[in-house]
Design an enzyme around this catalytic site. Structure first.
Site, PDB file in Angstrom:
ATOM      1  N   ASP A  79     -16.845  -1.112  -1.692  1.00 15.41           N
ATOM      2  CA  ASP A  79     -17.829  -2.134  -2.089  1.00 15.41           C
ATOM      3  C   ASP A  79     -19.008  -1.477  -2.828  1.00 15.41           C
ATOM      4  O   ASP A  79     -19.897  -2.169  -3.326  1.00 15.41           O
ATOM      5  CB  ASP A  79     -18.298  -2.975  -0.893  1.00 15.41           C
ATOM      6  CG  ASP A  79     -19.058  -2.181   0.138  1.00 15.41           C
ATOM      7  OD1 ASP A  79     -19.105  -0.936   0.045  1.00 15.41           O
ATOM      8  OD2 ASP A  79     -19.618  -2.809   1.071  1.00 15.41           O
ATOM      9  N   SER A  80     -18.980  -0.127  -2.941  1.00 14.28           N
ATOM     10  CA  SER A  80     -19.904   0.560  -3.846  1.00 14.28           C
ATOM     11  C   SER A  80     -19.716   0.054  -5.272  1.00 14.28           C
ATOM     12  O   SER A  80     -20.571   0.282  -6.140  1.00 14.28           O
ATOM     13  CB  SER A  80     -19.698   2.079  -3.779  1.00 14.28           C
ATOM     14  OG  SER A  80     -18.328   2.405  -3.915  1.00 14.28           O
ATOM     15  N   ASP A 118     -11.858  -2.386   0.483  1.00 16.75           N
ATOM     16  CA  ASP A 118     -13.066  -2.458   1.319  1.00 16.75           C
ATOM     17  C   ASP A 118     -13.445  -3.921   1.547  1.00 16.75           C
ATOM     18  O   ASP A 118     -13.631  -4.685   0.576  1.00 16.75           O
ATOM     19  CB  ASP A 118     -14.204  -1.746   0.565  1.00 16.75           C
ATOM     20  CG  ASP A 118     -15.192  -1.079   1.487  1.00 16.75           C
ATOM     21  OD1 ASP A 118     -15.013  -1.132   2.716  1.00 16.75           O
ATOM     22  OD2 ASP A 118     -16.156  -0.476   0.957  1.00 16.75           O
ATOM     23  N   LYS A 147     -10.778  -1.470   4.898  1.00 13.49           N
ATOM     24  CA  LYS A 147     -11.832  -0.730   5.599  1.00 13.49           C
ATOM     25  C   LYS A 147     -12.935  -1.709   5.938  1.00 13.49           C
ATOM     26  O   LYS A 147     -13.214  -2.628   5.143  1.00 13.49           O
ATOM     27  CB  LYS A 147     -12.382   0.393   4.707  1.00 13.49           C
ATOM     28  CG  LYS A 147     -13.555   1.144   5.350  1.00 13.49           C
ATOM     29  CD  LYS A 147     -13.948   2.380   4.563  1.00 13.49           C
ATOM     30  CE  LYS A 147     -14.888   2.083   3.407  1.00 13.49           C
ATOM     31  NZ  LYS A 147     -16.160   1.440   3.788  1.00 13.49           N
ATOM     32  N   GLU A 149     -16.968  -1.918   8.133  1.00 17.58           N
ATOM     33  CA  GLU A 149     -18.074  -1.141   8.705  1.00 17.58           C
ATOM     34  C   GLU A 149     -18.431  -1.641  10.101  1.00 17.58           C
ATOM     35  O   GLU A 149     -18.421  -2.852  10.344  1.00 17.58           O
ATOM     36  CB  GLU A 149     -19.309  -1.255   7.798  1.00 17.58           C
ATOM     37  CG  GLU A 149     -19.085  -0.681   6.402  1.00 17.58           C
ATOM     38  CD  GLU A 149     -20.323  -0.761   5.510  1.00 17.58           C
ATOM     39  OE1 GLU A 149     -21.415  -1.171   5.991  1.00 17.58           O
ATOM     40  OE2 GLU A 149     -20.211  -0.405   4.327  1.00 17.58           O
ATOM     41  N   GLU A 216     -20.213   8.305   7.654  1.00 24.50           N
ATOM     42  CA  GLU A 216     -21.151   8.430   6.529  1.00 24.50           C
ATOM     43  C   GLU A 216     -22.550   8.751   7.044  1.00 24.50           C
ATOM     44  O   GLU A 216     -23.042   8.120   7.995  1.00 24.50           O
ATOM     45  CB  GLU A 216     -21.177   7.120   5.716  1.00 24.50           C
ATOM     46  CG  GLU A 216     -22.160   7.197   4.544  1.00 24.50           C
ATOM     47  CD  GLU A 216     -22.015   6.064   3.536  1.00 24.50           C
ATOM     48  OE1 GLU A 216     -21.121   5.214   3.706  1.00 24.50           O
ATOM     49  OE2 GLU A 216     -22.818   6.035   2.586  1.00 24.50           O
TER      50      GLU A 216
END
Ligand code: KIV
Length: 316
Positions: A79-80, A118, A147, A149, A216
């Site tokens: 999602d960057s 993501d 993925k 978070e 991270e």
């Protein structure tokens, strides 16, 4: 051509037998499959003799081809995307549709690396049903896993995804989707209590069935504690060398941006500068009449040129 690691192991065992070799004391690490799979990644602990895993982000087909040709194990459609491609200041603005669009572009490159989709903010926070449907959208776009978070508070969603046969990669520590709750992009788990909570979260994710965990923005020592505590690979970004793998954002490692990179970024190229120089040459060539030249243009044959009374015009 895809084949699995079981096939590889069988083939190498047969070769050893034929050569009269003795069986090794420990089972050999499965060789790298032609198409990386979730079970193969799941098995790659450095403590068990595996090479560190390498993951890089990509958001389109050319980026995926570059990463794949370079030999990465995993391509994360992160999602960057929001920040490095779409120009947002943080990751909170991308949608499942954005992520699916870019995941599909990466998948069309047919990489041998594992494609990780993501899940963006708010796509796995509201309900189990929404979570599974959103993850399915990324899988249908071509991701082989997703993925997300967060730690223990995500267990219900993680279990539902795994129940729907969608493999899940966890992401702990500095989780950019929590930037407002964290008060910015800040290194996490710097105090002993928070470090122990992070280890507990990692154990909970591994126990729930996550096949790997991104760490991270955490101290090296804490990343090592997590890596030692879980039997699934940890993949670090700003988490020091003692993880089972490393991930970097494509635009960071290639120097495609000239904003100051985070401390943990190593730049392997300066493509922003090289690109500006190249486009600058194009600008100068057009303005100076040097582009396009004769060879870069199409031409009428001489009969057609004559018919059009273009005597003296350049023809092939
Ligand atoms: O979105 C992303 O690029 C990521 C990496 C930083 C792990 O989540």
């Amino acid at each position: 051509m895809a084949h699995d690691s079981a096939h590889d192991s069988t083939a190498s065992a047969a070769t050893s037998e034929a050569a009269g070799a003795r069986a090794p004391a420990a089972a050999p690490a499965p060789s790298r499959p032609a198409r990386i799979t979730v079970p193969w990644v799941r098995s790659r602990k450095v403590a068990d003799g595996a090479d560190p895993l390498v993951m890089v982000t990509a958001y389109d087909a050319p980026g995926a081809r570059i990463a794949d040709d370079a030999g990465v194990d995993m391509i994360l459609v992160g999602d960057s995307l929001a920040m490095v491609v779409l120009g947002y200041d943080d990751t909170l603005s991308v949608t499942v549709e954005d992520m699916a669009h870019h995941t599909a572009a990466v998948a069309r490159a047919r990489p041998s690396a594992l494609v990780v989709g993501d899940l963006p903010w708010m796509s796995y926070h509201v309900s189990v049903e929404e979570t599974v449907r959103n993850a399915a959208q990324l899988i249908r776009a071509g991701a082989q896993c997703v993925k997300l978070e967060g730690g223990s508070k995500r267990l219900t969603m993680i279990e539902a995804l795994i129940d729907a046969e969608i493999p899940v990669m966890g992401h702990l520590g500095l989780t950019p989707q929590s930037m407002h709750a964290m008060g910015g992009f800040r290194v996490q788990a710097k105090e002993s209590e928070a470090a122990l909570a992070l280890v507990a979260d990692a154990k909970a994710l591994a126990h729930a069935g996550c096949f790997a965990i991104v760490l991270e923005g955490v101290p090296d020592e804490v990343a090592r504690m997590v890596t030692d505590a879980v039997d699934v690979p940890t993949i670090g970004i700003g988490a020091g060398p003692r993880c089972d793998g490393q991930v970097l954002v494509y635009h960071d490692l290639l120097g495609l941006e000239d904003r100051t990179p985070a401390k943990f970024v190593r730049r392997y190229a300066d493509l922003k500068q090289a690109s500006v120089a190249a486009v600058g040459e194009f600008v100068a060539d057009v303005r100076g009449g040097a582009f396009p030249d004769h060879a870069e243009s199409y031409h009428l044959d001489s009969a057609q040129a004559e018919a059009l009374s273009l005597y003296g015009a350049a023809v092939d």
